[in-house]
Design a protein around this motif. Structure first.
Motif, PDB file in Angstrom:
ATOM      1  N   GLN B 306     -19.521  11.548  42.891  1.00  0.00           N
ATOM      2  CA  GLN B 306     -18.177  11.002  43.140  1.00  0.00           C
ATOM      3  C   GLN B 306     -17.340  11.275  42.174  1.00  0.00           C
ATOM      4  OE1 GLN B 306     -17.420   8.714  45.749  1.00  0.00           O
ATOM      5  NE2 GLN B 306     -15.069   8.239  44.644  1.00  0.00           N
ATOM      6  N   ILE B 307     -16.172  12.071  42.709  1.00  0.00           N
ATOM      7  CA  ILE B 307     -15.114  12.529  41.843  1.00  0.00           C
ATOM      8  C   ILE B 307     -13.900  12.092  42.008  1.00  0.00           C
ATOM      9  CG2 ILE B 307     -14.195  14.770  40.658  1.00  0.00           C
ATOM     10  CD1 ILE B 307     -16.821  16.034  41.621  1.00  0.00           C
ATOM     11  N   ASN B 308     -13.342  11.439  41.021  1.00  0.00           N
ATOM     12  CA  ASN B 308     -11.898  10.603  41.253  1.00  0.00           C
ATOM     13  C   ASN B 308     -10.681  11.173  40.194  1.00  0.00           C
ATOM     14  OD1 ASN B 308     -13.170   9.187  43.139  1.00  0.00           O
ATOM     15  ND2 ASN B 308     -13.091   7.211  42.052  1.00  0.00           N
ATOM     16  N   LEU B 309      -9.572  11.254  40.607  1.00  0.00           N
ATOM     17  CA  LEU B 309      -8.387  11.694  39.856  1.00  0.00           C
ATOM     18  C   LEU B 309      -7.622  10.672  39.316  1.00  0.00           C
ATOM     19  CD1 LEU B 309      -7.640  14.703  42.203  1.00  0.00           C
ATOM     20  CD2 LEU B 309      -9.587  14.900  40.594  1.00  0.00           C
ATOM     21  N   ASP B 310      -7.444  10.888  37.892  1.00  0.00           N
ATOM     22  CA  ASP B 310      -6.204   9.663  37.544  1.00  0.00           C
ATOM     23  C   ASP B 310      -5.164  10.823  36.766  1.00  0.00           C
ATOM     24  OD1 ASP B 310      -4.994   7.647  36.983  1.00  0.00           O
ATOM     25  OD2 ASP B 310      -6.526   6.522  35.917  1.00  0.00           O
ATOM     26  N   TRP B 311      -4.250  10.143  36.272  1.00  0.00           N
ATOM     27  CA  TRP B 311      -3.124  10.871  35.518  1.00  0.00           C
ATOM     28  C   TRP B 311      -2.574  11.923  36.410  1.00  0.00           C
ATOM     29  CZ3 TRP B 311      -5.073  11.121  29.939  1.00  0.00           C
ATOM     30  CH2 TRP B 311      -5.334  10.274  29.252  1.00  0.00           C
ATOM     31  N   GLY B 312      -2.514  11.944  37.793  1.00  0.00           N
ATOM     32  CA  GLY B 312      -2.207  12.996  38.591  1.00  0.00           C
ATOM     33  C   GLY B 312      -2.931  14.189  38.643  1.00  0.00           C
ATOM     34  N   GLY B 313      -4.233  14.006  38.064  1.00  0.00           N
ATOM     35  CA  GLY B 313      -5.007  15.189  37.843  1.00  0.00           C
ATOM     36  C   GLY B 313      -5.518  15.524  36.398  1.00  0.00           C
ATOM     37  N   GLY B 314      -4.568  14.894  35.574  1.00  0.00           N
ATOM     38  CA  GLY B 314      -4.710  15.115  34.117  1.00  0.00           C
ATOM     39  C   GLY B 314      -6.337  14.628  33.728  1.00  0.00           C
ATOM     40  N   GLN B 315      -6.835  13.752  34.499  1.00  0.00           N
ATOM     41  CA  GLN B 315      -8.103  13.222  34.125  1.00  0.00           C
ATOM     42  C   GLN B 315      -9.003  13.241  35.344  1.00  0.00           C
ATOM     43  OE1 GLN B 315      -8.126   9.206  32.560  1.00  0.00           O
ATOM     44  NE2 GLN B 315      -8.464  10.108  30.360  1.00  0.00           N
ATOM     45  N   VAL B 316     -10.293  13.810  35.259  1.00  0.00           N
ATOM     46  CA  VAL B 316     -11.084  13.911  36.131  1.00  0.00           C
ATOM     47  C   VAL B 316     -12.317  13.125  35.855  1.00  0.00           C
ATOM     48  CG1 VAL B 316     -12.765  15.218  37.729  1.00  0.00           C
ATOM     49  CG2 VAL B 316     -10.342  16.021  37.444  1.00  0.00           C
ATOM     50  N   TRP B 317     -12.726  11.858  36.773  1.00  0.00           N
ATOM     51  CA  TRP B 317     -13.753  11.101  36.451  1.00  0.00           C
ATOM     52  C   TRP B 317     -15.033  11.512  37.430  1.00  0.00           C
ATOM     53  CZ3 TRP B 317     -14.292   7.464  32.461  1.00  0.00           C
ATOM     54  CH2 TRP B 317     -13.038   7.097  31.638  1.00  0.00           C
ATOM     55  N   CYS B 318     -16.012  11.870  36.726  1.00  0.00           N
ATOM     56  CA  CYS B 318     -17.323  12.301  37.760  1.00  0.00           C
ATOM     57  C   CYS B 318     -18.437  11.526  37.575  1.00  0.00           C
ATOM     58  CB  CYS B 318     -17.374  13.762  37.393  1.00  0.00           C
ATOM     59  SG  CYS B 318     -18.952  14.353  38.260  1.00  0.00           S
ATOM     60  N   ALA B 319     -19.012  10.871  38.579  1.00  0.00           N
ATOM     61  CA  ALA B 319     -20.169  10.107  38.436  1.00  0.00           C
ATOM     62  C   ALA B 319     -21.307  10.821  39.256  1.00  0.00           C
ATOM     63  CB  ALA B 319     -20.075   8.867  39.386  1.00  0.00           C
ATOM     64  N   SER B 320     -22.448  11.317  38.667  1.00  0.00           N
ATOM     65  CA  SER B 320     -23.433  12.031  39.295  1.00  0.00           C
ATOM     66  C   SER B 320     -24.848  11.742  38.909  1.00  0.00           C
ATOM     67  CB  SER B 320     -23.316  13.688  38.715  1.00  0.00           C
ATOM     68  OG  SER B 320     -24.304  14.217  38.928  1.00  0.00           O
ATOM     69  N   THR B 321     -25.638  11.723  40.040  1.00  0.00           N
ATOM     70  CA  THR B 321     -27.195  11.558  39.496  1.00  0.00           C
ATOM     71  C   THR B 321     -28.199  12.703  39.438  1.00  0.00           C
ATOM     72  OG1 THR B 321     -27.517  11.212  42.117  1.00  0.00           O
ATOM     73  CG2 THR B 321     -27.166   9.292  40.728  1.00  0.00           C
TER      74      THR B 321
END
Ligand SMILES: Cc1cc2nc3c(=O)[nH]c(=O)nc-3n(C[C@H](O)[C@H](O)[C@H](O)COP(=O)(O)OP(=O)(O)OC[C@H]3O[C@@H](n4cnc5c(N)ncnc54)[C@H](O)[C@@H]3O)c2cc1C
Lengths: 480, 386
Positions: B306-321
């Motif tokens: 699951q990959i979400n973007l914050d700060w307009g894309g300045g941050q990428v948050w990734c949750a992975s197994t």
């Protein structure tokens, strides 16, 4: 010229200047990078605090980060002091040379390296002037927010070194809040990348610590700045008052009411008269003090905010009130403020621009005290400053040719700065410490805290050859 | 005058004398961040140091001891229609701890600024000064209580994000701002990460003063959230303009209450907390325009993440197994100017996440050597490779 304790000069280094010049030219494989001639070196003998001068042994003008790294590595090996220099507009002697050192001027490093409007970022060389960054991004309706009055001349590298601010810092912050990454050359000549394009990254904030370090930790050669979209519109109101204290209290009231204008600038009567004479900005010279309060937004937002500001001002009985209705009127209003230092400069042969900060709730009290102090010294003081940030700029007028007058002006300035510290403020808001306020540092910080500052300096530059004699007092006792 | 922090100073001095490492504990809500602590470290709890030392609503400044709870402080500020000028992410949900417990000192030491960093202040911008206990057990003042300050080195910057590896943050002076009168958000779906990045940039480059731009991965692509704050009339006007800007999209308007709840969830990574707790969570920072490329690279490594973007894309948050390792990740993303931070990742895979060039590494080594020669504050919690 007032005497100043500086590190001992290594005459043998100066004697070898020609040799060092040859070596640096050879390293950089260019003939046009070293200034040797005395007449030309003299042009660098001071910054905008011209009561202190020293002609550097050589001036070196690199083109690239790689050049800077080579110069730094060479100076490190040869134990030569380095004084970084941007445009030389520092008001505290930050760029004051040392006789046995080189001045490393960024004047030729002015290229825009990368422009990414979609990320609102621009990477430039450190010698790029502040204003040219905004000019470059103008077509995309973006700008670089910190706007020192010297922005036409001063460089982004100098801004980082002094953590410079401007009239619009109340809303947009100062340099440290608007830069995200830098290429940095250490005292030994190693090239580091600090910070990250997104703003924050994990780990110690080295980008943060070099900001405001006055060229004493290393050389900034490239900078990534954050750009902001321009507001749809901005309009200032000029508010005149019957006395300084009312204007001061009005500032505190505006902020306490939960309104954060983009700028609140203060000018007292002596400044107003000088500015009006010099720049014809249409200021009401019969007021004791005026505020420029600027708000931003759409037309409707601006109207609402200005209405609120006017209402808040009423209890302080403004004697004058004018809203800039057109962009031309707005520019005229700001033209006066931006010309303030030059205008006040016409009132006396010399002036010192003091830069202290106070909690804005103390404005009225401090302005009264400043008047008392200047009267006691028999000197005229004009006040023009960023009131919303509590950043005072008393301009102390004097004539250096008159007996003892410069010493008196310096003592008067020191007393005002101590007053700032006493009311919970600090010695510098945006001009830095340089040599001017170096010896006042123990008034602000206790010995343990100063030791921590020395430790930091030593971690970056163990032999203190980068901008020696600046920022920290010259005391063995205070060293860890 | 002896300081209230004298007992803490004494504890550090004793630890230094005995060459014992210490573990600084706020509420323990975010101890999961960073590399692991040594087992026999002496715990120094800060819960008793939770007083508000100074609050001047008119000057927009609060000064509180490090153990003060952010939830308590926020409630106090709200009484005066104020808030911190930054927001702190609260990742208690990810770590299975109590979110109300998170402390000011911990928030500053962890340094994860919330979504509104995209156009408001970051934590690093909001800290005006602090008091710190150094490795000699001495109380040091850093910065001050005013908005502008270039008085010597900006030492407090080094403490922000230091995870306590340079000293104990004893109290912090924070800049405040007025609470916005109201807020609203627009939300709409797009096909993929690139489109999300482009449209977020379009909003952020407009003059509408967007203070949140987030894109959450959905089964069909991405759902974008754009946030506006301000006084009522201003928000109404800007919402209309924002709708015009995105008139080709199927827009959903979130009024104040829904918007505020949505962003509090985003700030605290509610999406991720609700998922499988065995997932590993990584944070990437890069120029916003490069975010979609980072997403693509991650997708190759871990197709089901699951990959979400914050700060307009300045941050990428990734949750992975997929048990990604820092080395693989760095290699995949290095061309895009991304830096990587393990947020909830097994130590063996988090190893070597920070790429340090040799100059930076030397600077850091010397800094720690100067500030904490005996390493009592456990620098390996922050850097496993110094
Ligand atoms: C008329 C006038 C108005 C001013 N108004 C403002 C104002 O509104 N706000 C404000 O904040 N300041 C103001 N200043 C002060 C001054 O302009 C700033 O301090 C500015 O940032 C200095 O930039 P510079 O390029 O001239 O640097 P210099 O004066 O050349 O150098 C300043 C310091 O930076 C160091 N330095 C320069 N470049 C680098 C580099 N690349 N790497 C490392 N260190 C470096 C130098 O060693 C020195 O310590 C004003 C000055 C004048 C003369």
């Amino acid at each position: 010229m007032t005497s100043l304790t500086m590190p001992p000069v290594a005459e043998e280094t100066i004697a070898a200047a020609e040799h060092h010049a040859d070596q640096i030219e050879r390293l950089l494989e260019r003939k046009d990078v070293v200034v040797r001639h005395l007449d030309e070196r003299k042009l660098y003998e001071s910054d905008a605090l011209n009561s202190y001068t020293a002609v550097p042994m050589l001036v070196v003008l690199p083109y690239t980060t790689d050049d800077v790294a080579k110069i730094m590595a060479y100076c490190f090996r040869e134990k030569i002091a380095v004084v970084p220099r941007g445009a030389g507009t520092s008001l505290t002697g930050g760029a004051l040379p040392v006789r046995d050192g080189i001045v490393l001027s960024m004047a030729r490093m002015r290229a825009v390296l990368d422009y990414d409007p979609a990320s609102r970022l621009m990477r430039v060389q450190a010698g790029t002037t502040n204003l040219s960054i905004s000019d470059y991004a103008d077509g995309d309706n973006l700008f670089y927010a910190p706007d020192p009055s010297s922005q036409l001349a001063c460089t982004i590298g100098g801004n980082i070194a002094m953590n410079s601010g401007g009239a619009h810092s109340l809303k947009y912050g100062v340099t440290t809040n608007n830069i995200v990454a830098a290429t940095f050359v250490t005292a030994e000549g190693e090239v580091c990348t600090l910070g990250s394009a997104a703003g924050d990254s994990a780990g110690l904030d080295l980008m943060g610590i070099i900001t405001g370090s006055e060229g004493s930790l290393g050389l900034v050669t490239e900078v990534t700045v954050r750009l902001l979209p321009k507001a749809p519109g901005a309009r200032p109101i000029l508010l005149g008052f019957g006395d300084n204290a009312s204007a001061g209290s009005c500032v505190a009231a505006i902020i306490a009411a939960g309104i954060i204008p983009v700028a609140i600038e203060f000018m007292d009567k002596p400044s107003l008269q000088a500015i009006e004479h010099y720049a014809k900005a249409g200021y009401p010279t019969d007021c004791a003090a005026v505020l420029i309060v600027e708000v931003e937004g759409s037309e409707a937002e601006i109207d609402t905010l200005l209405e609120q500001v006017c209402a808040i001002a009423q209890p302080y009985q403004p004697t004058f009130q004018r809203i800039a209705k057109t962009e031309t009127e707005r520019e005229l209003l700001w033209k006066g403020r931006k010309a303030a230092f030059s205008a006040v400069g016409q009132l006396a042969p010399d002036y010192f621009c003091i830069d202290g900060v106070i909690p804005h709730g103390q404005l009225a009290h401090v302005l009264r005290k400043v008047e008392e102090i200047s009267t006691r010294y028999g000197l005229m003081v004009a006040n023009v400053f960023h009131a919303g940030d509590g950043n005072l700029h008393p301009l102390i007028l004097f004539d250096a040719n008159k007996d003892q007058e410069q010493e008196k002006a310096e003592a008067c300035g020191a007393e005002i700065l101590k007053l700032c510290v006493d009311v919970g403020g600090c010695l510098s808001g945006e001009h830095g410490i340089g040599v001017e306020k170096r010896d006042l540092m123990p008034y602000q910080f206790n010995a343990e805290t100063l030791r921590q500052h020395y430790r930091l300096r030593r971690a970056f530059d163990a032999e203190e050859r980068l901008n020696p004699g600046k920022i920290l007092p010259f005391s063995e006792e205070l060293r860890p | 005058m002896t300081s209230v922090f004298a007992p803490l100073c004494a504890e550090v001095s004793t630890a230094a004398e005995n060459q014992q490492q210490v573990r600084i504990v706020g509420a323990g809500s975010h101890q999961g961040i960073g590399f692991s602590s040594v087992k026999n470290a002496k715990s120094i709890p800060l819960d008793d140091f939770n007083a508000v030392e100074f609050y001047s609503p008119a000057e927009l400044v609060i000064s509180a001891q490090a153990g003060a709870k952010l939830s308590v402080l926020s409630a106090l500020l709200a009484e005066k229609q104020q808030r911190f000028s930054c927001s702190f992410r609260n990742l208690s949900g990810l770590f299975g701890t109590h979110s109300e417990d998170a402390t000011l000192g911990g928030g500053v030491a962890v340094n994860l600024s919330g979504s509104d960093r995209v156009n408001h202040y970051a934590i690093r911008d909001s800290v005006l000064g602090m008091e710190v206990i150094n490795a000699e057990g001495k109380l040091i003042t850093m910065g001050g209580r005013v908005f502008k300050n270039v008085t010597g080195y900006d030492l407090s910057k080094l403490m922000i994000g230091s995870l306590g590896t340079l000293g104990i943050i004893a109290s912090v002076n924070m800049r405040l701002r007025p609470l916005a009168e109201t807020e609203a958000s627009l939300c709409f779906d797009v096909l993929d990460a690139q489109q999300a990045v482009d449209l977020m940039a379009k909003s952020l480059n407009s003059s509408l003063d967007i203070c949140g731009a987030y894109a959450a991965q959905t089964s069909q692509g991405y759902r974008i959230f754009l946030r506006l704050e301000g006084f009522w009339a201003s928000v109404q006007e800007r919402v209309q303009n924002l709708k015009k800007l995105f008139r080709d999209n199927d827009l959903h308007l979130m009024e104040a209450k829904e918007s505020s709840a949505q962003w509090s969830g985003i700030n605290n990574l509610a999406d991720f907390s609700a998922r499988d707790s065995s997932e590993e969570i990584w944070l990437f920072s890069q120029p916003a325009s490069q975010a979609a490329k980072v997403v693509r690279a991650l997708r190759v490594l871990s197709p089901n993440s699951q990959i979400n973007l914050d700060w307009g894309g300045g941050q990428v948050w990734c949750a992975s197994t997929d048990n990604l390792s820092a080395g693989d990740i760095r290699q995949a993303c290095q061309d895009y100017g991304a830096t990587v931070q393990p947020i909830r990742v097994a130590p063996e895979r988090a190893k070597g996440a920070f790429a340090l060039d040799s100059g930076t590494k030397k600077l850091l080594q010397r800094l720690y050597q100067e500030f904490d020669p005996q390493n009592i504050f456990q620098r390996q919690r922050l850097y496993d490779n110094l």
